[in-house]
Scaffold this motif. Structure first.
Motif, PDB file in Angstrom:
ATOM      1  N   GLY A 155      -4.998   6.324   0.955  1.00 44.30           N
ATOM      2  CA  GLY A 155      -3.974   5.725   0.109  1.00 44.30           C
ATOM      3  C   GLY A 155      -3.455   6.623  -0.976  1.00 44.30           C
ATOM      4  O   GLY A 155      -2.643   6.175  -1.802  1.00 44.30           O
ATOM      5  N   SER A 210       0.837  -1.214   0.000  1.00 44.21           N
ATOM      6  CA  SER A 210       0.000   0.000   0.000  1.00 44.21           C
ATOM      7  C   SER A 210       0.859   1.246   0.000  1.00 44.21           C
ATOM      8  O   SER A 210       0.551   2.220  -0.694  1.00 44.21           O
ATOM      9  CB  SER A 210      -0.939  -0.017   1.207  1.00 44.21           C
ATOM     10  N   GLN A 245       1.272   4.377  -2.865  1.00 50.03           N
ATOM     11  CA  GLN A 245       1.059   5.748  -2.406  1.00 50.03           C
ATOM     12  C   GLN A 245       2.287   6.607  -2.632  1.00 50.03           C
ATOM     13  O   GLN A 245       2.164   7.804  -2.897  1.00 50.03           O
ATOM     14  CB  GLN A 245       0.701   5.735  -0.918  1.00 50.03           C
TER      15      GLN A 245
END
Length: 923
Positions: A215, A75, A79
């Motif tokens: 995110g 994640s 990002q």
């Protein structure tokens, strides 16, 4: 496709998050390690990790931010502008955006990227660490830069640098902030991004902290504002552009400054489809006018194709067969399937062998808006994997049947296929077990990255199936299943394989035969298939009962039969005055396939007196049923006079006895001879012979010759007689045979083919002498003399007496025994048979053995039972204990020759040779 890529890219990272909490022992390696390379590819930094460093390891990637190491999770990677691509064998590429988090940015011109790679071995307590730092220079910034990577979309916009005059007009001038190149804290009150409005296409407003928690990435650099979004978030949406599905990300960023608020509109649109496949080519279509990014007309200034993030020039593209073209609506990249920049992978859905081909093209465009003259650089990294392509490895059968070895090859297969075992009809063997058993299993590698497997299996091994489609042909058949696994997943893949070969290699059974005066002797040698057939003898199957009757003897290679010519399975072909021609037929039959494996006939002439002429004018004749008239009933035969029928008949023979002046006998004169003739035939109520509508005519002529004109001189004088005259004993040709029995029961005898018979020294020998072809109980067979010699010549020396003048040789320390004979199922007239036994011996001279074989000879006399004179007085008439022989066999003393003259009907018979074996205890 992007969602799948997202999962695949970061599965290694996700697997090691927990391991980061351990305290393993570390080994630090610099980036100069071979197999670890870093380079700058435009607005990205690329780090390549060779599989040689990654095999058997789990990989964890950390960003170096000053003295801190930040674990990059999937994640966080989306990002912050990081991505990773690994093939199944551990070749890994890591990309870092120069606009990403934790990158040391120097005035948007030079960028320092630091990464630490930690590879955990199978033991979590050990870890190998590589630190990589790379400085990239990039100054070709367009007003807008868009990057479409595997797991994120990124757009950066140029922001004008404000001077003092501008600052007085209320525009803000960003101050130097140590946190400008990191994710700002939501509570920070310093100038920066305040809030974001996402268009989905409906507006969705978030403050910076909310966007970061969702995110998204948002940051500023000295000259640019950067926005980043993962794929498939709530604030992105799909749009079809020129038939190509695109993922769209649109946002307005509100930047607060001491002198006012600036709004920057950003948009990114990335393709998530547009790939078409043929059998040989991958075609990737990207819209030429990406409408979510373009309001009016544009002019394309640059168009580049690349692989794995690296641009290719025209020469490189031509060498690989790549093409980059543009139509009115699309930009098209074509890549041949199998290009060396990609890789093949094996798969086994439903245990069926398939392959895929994966490659990662890159498209980079630079266009200028015609109305604003603003440039946009558009860069897409787009991993492509073909659909599953079913493969059927080819079997090359290189077998040469005459070599009797299966030689086959299976391929091509990809390098990730490993052979574990082979399933044969009899079971499963590993590759090691196959080679140990004598099968040859080999792997062959080729320059194009494929390989094949060859094997050799002898026809003779029991894993090979075989059958016979015709009597002389064998079909050898080998069905196999090669058990592969796909690496590194260990997925099983069975690959069936069949090879077959035919050979005309069957050896059929062979039948041979001989005859003596009474018997057929038949030997059947087995062929290559063994005793897998039935035997027909005559018209009957050879049952155990018939086998016993015909004295069947069998071993592993053949069997033999002894059949009397009078047997019901023999047929008569021709009958003559002194012999009969008989035939025995043998058929070898495969009942499973209805094949005739052997057809044998043996015909021989056997001595048989059929017609006898007596001086008193009586004729006797024997006739037989011949094959050519097989429906004949012998009892219906008559002489020329139909009233003269056989005095005896059965289903094989008919016997007639008549006087020459009866039964229609004719008489003819020839010089000094007189011929009497008659005919045996089948008559039917008339003098004309009857002919069957099925069988040919049966006629058998019989005749006798008598001497007519013969002058004899006789003297006659009268003299009183003291007694009545008697007839002298006549002599004639009678047959006598001597046989060697296998044991004292005298039931089984050695045949001609069994000689020489091998016996141990002092082992008993059982002899039988028989008068043949006589049914007269008034005759008796007497053994006059029997003796042994070294050679077949019955008169040769030295010799040793066994029976002398009808009795045992009393000078022999191992006395011969004359056995009594009684009537049984085989012996009907005991006086026609004599039996004796003796122990084997050898001739020696001066304590040395002269020869290890002996022959036994006998003189036999046929006497009338009412004649009790001389030798005819009975077997062994001399007093017991009286010596009749003098030679010493151990001294080698010779005996004299016997005279062949005799006043009796004498027969000479012999048996041998008999070979001698010696036991240590007997020497």
């Amino acid at each position: 496709m992007k969602t799948l890529a997202h999962v695949l890219l970061w599965n290694l990272m996700a697997a090691v998050v927990v391991l980061g909490q351990t305290k393993p022992s570390m080994k630090l390696n610099s980036q100069s390690n071979s197999g670890l390379r870093s380079d700058c590819v435009g607005n990205l930094m690329r780090l390549t990790l060779d599989k040689a460093l990654a095999v058997g390891s789990q990989l964890e990637v950390e960003a170096i931010d000053g003295t801190q190491h930040i674990l990059i999770t999937p994640s966080l990677a989306a990002q912050c502008g990081y991505s990773m691509e690994s093939d199944p064998w551990g070749n890994t590429r890591i990309y870092a955006s120069l606009m990403g988090c934790y990158v040391d940015n120097n005035e948007d011109k030079t960028f320092n990227v630091g990464l630490r790679l930690q590879m955990y071995d199978q033991s979590p307590s050990k870890v190998v660490t590589h630190e990589v730092t790379k400085t990239c220079g990039y100054s070709q910034w367009a007003s807008r830069e868009i990057v479409c990577d595997r797991n994120y979309m990124e757009v950066s916009n140029y922001m004008t640098t404000y001077d003092t005059a501008a600052e007085m007009k209320g525009h803000f001038n960003p101050k130097d902030d140590s946190k400008m190149n990191s994710i700002p804290d939501a509570t920070d009150t310093t100038p920066g991004i305040w809030k974001l409005t996402f268009y989905t296409p409906e507006p969705e407003v978030m403050v910076l902290s909310e966007a970061q928690q969702a995110g998204y990435g948002a940051m500023t650099t000295p000259n640019r504002l950067v926005m980043r979004s993962p794929y498939n978030t709530a604030e992105t949406y799909s749009e079809d552009v020129a038939g190509i599905p695109m993922e769209v990300f649109r946002v307005s960023a509100y930047y607060k400054a001491p002198h006012g608020l600036t709004v920057v509109d950003s948009a990114a649109a990335c393709p998530i489809g547009g790939v078409m496949f043929t059998e040989d080519v991958i075609s990737w279509h990207v819209p030429r006018h990406i409408t979510p990014l373009i309001d009016g007309g544009i002019k394309i200034l640059e168009m580049h194709m690349g692989i794995n993030g690296q641009r290719l020039d025209k020469a490189q593209m031509a060498a690989r067969g790549y093409t980059l073209s543009a139509t009115k609506f699309h930009i098209i990249i074509e890549i041949p399937i199998g290009s060396p920049d990609g890789y093949y992978k094996s798969h086994a859905p439903d245990y069926q062998y398939h392959t895929t081909y994966s490659v990662e093209p890159m498209l980079e465009l630079l266009w200028r808006a015609e109305d604003t003259q603003v440039d946009t650089r558009y860069k897409v990294l787009f991993p492509i994997t073909t659909p599953l392509m079913p493969q059927r490895p080819q079997v090359s059968d290189n077998t040469i049947p005459e070599e009797r070895v299966f030689k086959a090859q299976l391929g091509p297969l990809l390098h990730d296929m490993e052979l574990l075992n082979i399933t044969f009809p009899t079971g499963v063997l590993t590759v090691e077990e196959c080679n140990a058993r004598g099968f040859t299993i080999q792997e062959h590698s080729f320059s194009n990255g494929t390989k094949s497997f060859s094997l050799q299996v002898p026809f003779s091994d029991d894993v090979v199936l075989k059958h016979n489609p015709e009597p002389l042909v064998t079909v050898y058949f080998l069905p196999l299943i090669l058990g592969f696994i796909i690496l590194p997943e260990q997925t099983p893949v069975p690959c069936p394989m069949e090879v077959e070969a035919s050979l005309q290699d069957v050896v059929l059974p062979r039948v041979t035969g001989t005859c003596d005066q009474n018997m057929f002797y038949i030997s059947v040698t087995y062929g290559s298939q063994g005793h897998n057939f039935q035997t027909m003898i005559g018209t009957h199957e050879l049952t155990p009962e018939l086998a016993e009757l015909y004295r069947l003897r069998e071993n592993g290679t053949h069997f033999s039969l002894s059949v009397a010519y009078t047997s019901s399975d023999a047929v008569f072909e021709l009958i003559e005055s002194d012999s009969i021609k008989a035939r025995i037929d043998l058929l070898l039959w495969d009942s499973n396939n209805n094949w005739k494996l052997g057809d044998f006939s043996l015909a021989c002439n056997f001595p048989l007196t059929t017609t006898t002429c007596y001086p008193n004018g009586t004729m006797t004749t024997l006739t037989a049923k011949v094959e050519s008239v097989h429906n004949l009933l012998l009892s219906q035969l008559t002489l020329t006079d139909p009233s003269c029928k056989p005095v005896f008949s059965d289903d094989r023979f008919a016997y007639f006895s008549f006087h020459v002046d009866t039964c229609g006998t004719t008489r003819t004169f020839f010089d000094n001879y007189m011929l009497y003739e008659n005919e045996i035939a089948l008559y039917h109520h008339s003098a004309k012979a009857f002919t069957s509508p099925v069988d040919p005519e049966y006629r058998h002529k019989v005749s006798c010759y008598y001497l007519v004109n013969d002058t004899e001189t006789m003297a006659f004088s009268y003299k009183p007689r003291s007694n009545e005259p008697t007839a002298e004993t006549g002599s004639g040709q009678l047959m006598v045979q001597m046989r060697l029995a296998q044991d004292s029961s005298y039931n089984l005898f050695y045949q001609t083919e069994d000689y020489p018979v091998v016996k141990y020294l002092r082992e008993p020998l059982y002899f039988e002498v028989e008068l043949m072809q006589s049914a007269d109980p008034q005759l008796e067979l007497i053994l006059e003399n029997c003796w042994a010699t070294l050679t077949e010549d019955r008169t040769s020396l030295p010799s040793w007496d066994i029976i002398v003048d009808g009795c045992e040789n009393l000078d022999d320390s191992y006395m011969t025994v004359i056995h009594p004979v009684v009537s049984d199922s085989r012996v009907t007239i005991p006086s026609h048979v004599k039996r004796f036994s003796m122990k084997t011996f050898t001739f020696t001279k001066d304590e040395e053995v002269l020869k290890d074989q002996i022959y036994v000879h006998c003189d036999a006399v046929v006497c009338e039972t009412n004649n009790r004179e001389g030798i005819c007085s009975g077997q062994c008439v001399n007093p017991a204990g009286m010596s009749r022989a003098s030679p010493e066999r151990t001294k080698g003393v010779k005996r004299g020759r016997r005279s062949a003259d005799s006043t009796h009907n004498q027969k000479q018979i012999s048996s041998g040779p008999i070979l001698l074996l010696y036991l240590q205890s007997n020497l």
